[in-house]
Design a protein around this motif. Structure first.
Motif, mmCIF file in Angstrom:
data_model
loop_
_atom_site.group_PDB
_atom_site.id
_atom_site.type_symbol
_atom_site.label_atom_id
_atom_site.label_comp_id
_atom_site.label_asym_id
_atom_site.label_seq_id
_atom_site.Cartn_x
_atom_site.Cartn_y
_atom_site.Cartn_z
ATOM 1 N N UNK A 77 69.134 96.203 -19.580
ATOM 2 C CA UNK A 77 69.580 94.818 -19.494
ATOM 3 C C UNK A 77 68.922 93.982 -20.586
ATOM 4 N N UNK A 78 69.529 92.855 -20.879
ATOM 5 C CA UNK A 78 68.964 91.905 -21.832
ATOM 6 C C UNK A 78 67.826 91.142 -21.156
ATOM 7 N N UNK A 79 66.671 91.063 -21.823
ATOM 8 C CA UNK A 79 65.545 90.343 -21.234
ATOM 9 C C UNK A 79 65.643 88.840 -21.462
ATOM 10 N N UNK A 80 66.537 88.425 -22.365
ATOM 11 C CA UNK A 80 66.807 87.005 -22.598
ATOM 12 C C UNK A 80 68.193 86.888 -23.199
ATOM 13 N N UNK A 81 68.681 85.668 -23.325
ATOM 14 C CA UNK A 81 69.990 85.487 -23.929
ATOM 15 C C UNK A 81 70.008 86.082 -25.327
ATOM 16 N N UNK A 82 71.172 86.653 -25.699
ATOM 17 C CA UNK A 82 71.349 87.208 -27.044
ATOM 18 C C UNK A 82 72.559 86.569 -27.699
ATOM 19 N N UNK A 83 72.408 85.875 -28.816
ATOM 20 C CA UNK A 83 71.121 85.543 -29.418
ATOM 21 C C UNK A 83 70.381 84.503 -28.578
ATOM 22 N N UNK A 84 69.060 84.423 -28.715
ATOM 23 C CA UNK A 84 68.280 83.491 -27.899
ATOM 24 C C UNK A 84 68.360 82.049 -28.396
ATOM 25 N N UNK A 85 69.111 81.829 -29.445
ATOM 26 C CA UNK A 85 69.352 80.484 -29.981
ATOM 27 C C UNK A 85 70.637 80.550 -30.785
#
Length: 421
Positions: free
Chosen positions: A46-54
């Protein structure tokens, strides 16, 4: 006689159906991400944060508001930002922010204009005449690729460089992969000697063993090369008993109809079940496919009730390679947890006419040049050969041309299928 044999498509369908029946998930282990190439993922990532994170710029240029720059009036360059800096902003009205590829887009900006699409004068820019910019252009929005918690790679994926890169971006320094399937490789024949030996008259080196080991490894398996079996019943019986703990067995040689083709009788002695003997293909017509119930071999320590799938491959090396790619790779994939494994075909344009055979599907060693002009298929031509034992010619091939059964000839310029090696 050949009409009683299954066609290539019929044999392939039988192998695919069997692969679906025995498909399993082996035990798993954790490995460092850098060691995971070619392994089969055991647990979804799973993604550990939004992709892209910004919100990320995809171009070198200027972050701006599309509505403002489309007036073709000057915008003040209010600052600059490069990759690695934290997001800045907000963007002032009637202003732009110089930005590099991969950098976070300042808040308030809704587009990035490419540097070559503007005219710069001192500390201001102006969009070139006849140019316009759409909102969102040259920006990947925050979370557009994946949201935190989304599954980005599913279990059963065979990991290539693109998967490793995604896992790294999501912070997975170690991952769970299935243990490699152990594939026993048994060559047969009195003529075989080790690769490092000097053959006596009438002898040859065991090239099939190392070739099949590499093909198995390329398909994600763990090759186990056994000592060659001699052309007598006792040697074959001992070798087959020794192979039972493997997950899959490849036997090469001894499966034709000659006096010393002893493999099928040896398999029958240990209770093997044969799914088919022979296929209407060239090379590889004598191929044998079956399995062995290991309930008869509990003394080996193998769990009762499991089966050992096997292929009896023809002894000629090109035949062995073709039949493993066409059939063995699919069974290995099913045992490895990789449901997408199997022969890989592509399209190409035939460079020179090739004759077919009415009652066989031919797989002809060929060379495909994979750098065609834009819009054209790669060109393939057969490699001149002295037959399915000609390793010198096979070394110049990177694929097999597929000549379907019932085809009298394939003409130059036709679109054809190739089997990748």
């Amino acid at each position: 006689m050949s009409s009683a044999l299954p066609s290539y498509s019929e044999a392939a369908a039988k192998v695919a159906a069997y692969a679906s029946e025995i498909a399993r998930h082996p035990a798993s282990e954790r490995v460092e991400l850098g060691q995971a190439a070619g392994r089969v993922l055991a647990t979804s990532l799973t993604a550990d944060r939004d992709q892209p994170p910004f919100a990320r710029s995809t171009r070198d240029g200027f972050a701006c508001r599309a509505a403002e720059i489309n007036t073709h009036q000057p915008l003040i360059v209010a600052g600059s930002i490069h990759a690695g800096q934290p997001p800045l902003g907000p963007l002032p009205p009637l202003a732009a922010w110089e930005i590099m590829t991969g950098a976070p887009v300042p808040s308030g900006a809704d587009a990035v204009v490419m540097i070559e699409h503007v005219e710069r004068s001192g500390e201001s820019i102006r969009l070139r005449p006849q140019r316009t910019l759409e909102p969102g252009e040259n920006i990947v929005p925050l979370g557009a690729e994946a949201r935190a918690g989304d599954a980005v790679l599913t279990a059963g994926t065979r990991l290539g460089p693109q998967h490793i890169a995604l896992a790294a971006a999501c912070g997975h320094a170690t991952i769970a992969v299935f243990r490699r399937v152990r594939v026993a490789i048994l060559a047969t024949g009195d003529e075989l000697v080790p690769v490092a030996s000097k053959p006596a008259p009438g002898q040859i080196r065991n090239s099939n063993g190392v070739m099949l080991a590499l093909l198995v490894a390329q398909a994600g398996g763990d090759p186990w090369i056994l000592s060659p079996a001699r052309d007598n019943d006792r040697s074959l019986d001992d070798a087959l008993q020794h192979a039972v703990p493997a997950d899959m067995l490849l036997i090469t040689g001894g499966v034709s109809a000659g006096k010393f083709d002893l493999v099928e009788p040896a398999l029958a002695r240990i209770g093997a079940r044969i799914h088919f003997t022979g296929v209407r293909i060239q090379p590889g017509k004598p191929l044998v496919f079956g399995d062995l119930s290991r309930t008869h071999h509990s003394s080996s320590g193998v769990s009762a009730g499991k089966v050992l799938p096997f292929f009896g491959l023809p002894g000629n090396p090109i035949s062995s390679a073709a039949t493993f790619l066409l059939f063995g790779s699919r069974i290995l994939g099913a045992l490895s947890g990789n449901a997408d494994a199997g022969p890989r075909f592509a399209l190409a344009e035939l460079a020179k006419e090739v004759k077919g055979k009415p009652d066989l599907t031919r797989f002809v060693p060929s060379f495909c040049k994979f750098d065609p002009p834009t819009g054209e298929l790669p060109a393939v031509k057969i490699v001149p050969s002295q037959g399915s034992g000609d390793l010198a010619s096979f070394s110049r091939a990177n694929c097999f041309l597929v000549v379907p059964e019932g085809t009298e000839r394939l003409k130059a310029g036709e679109t054809v299928r190739i089997l990748m090696i």
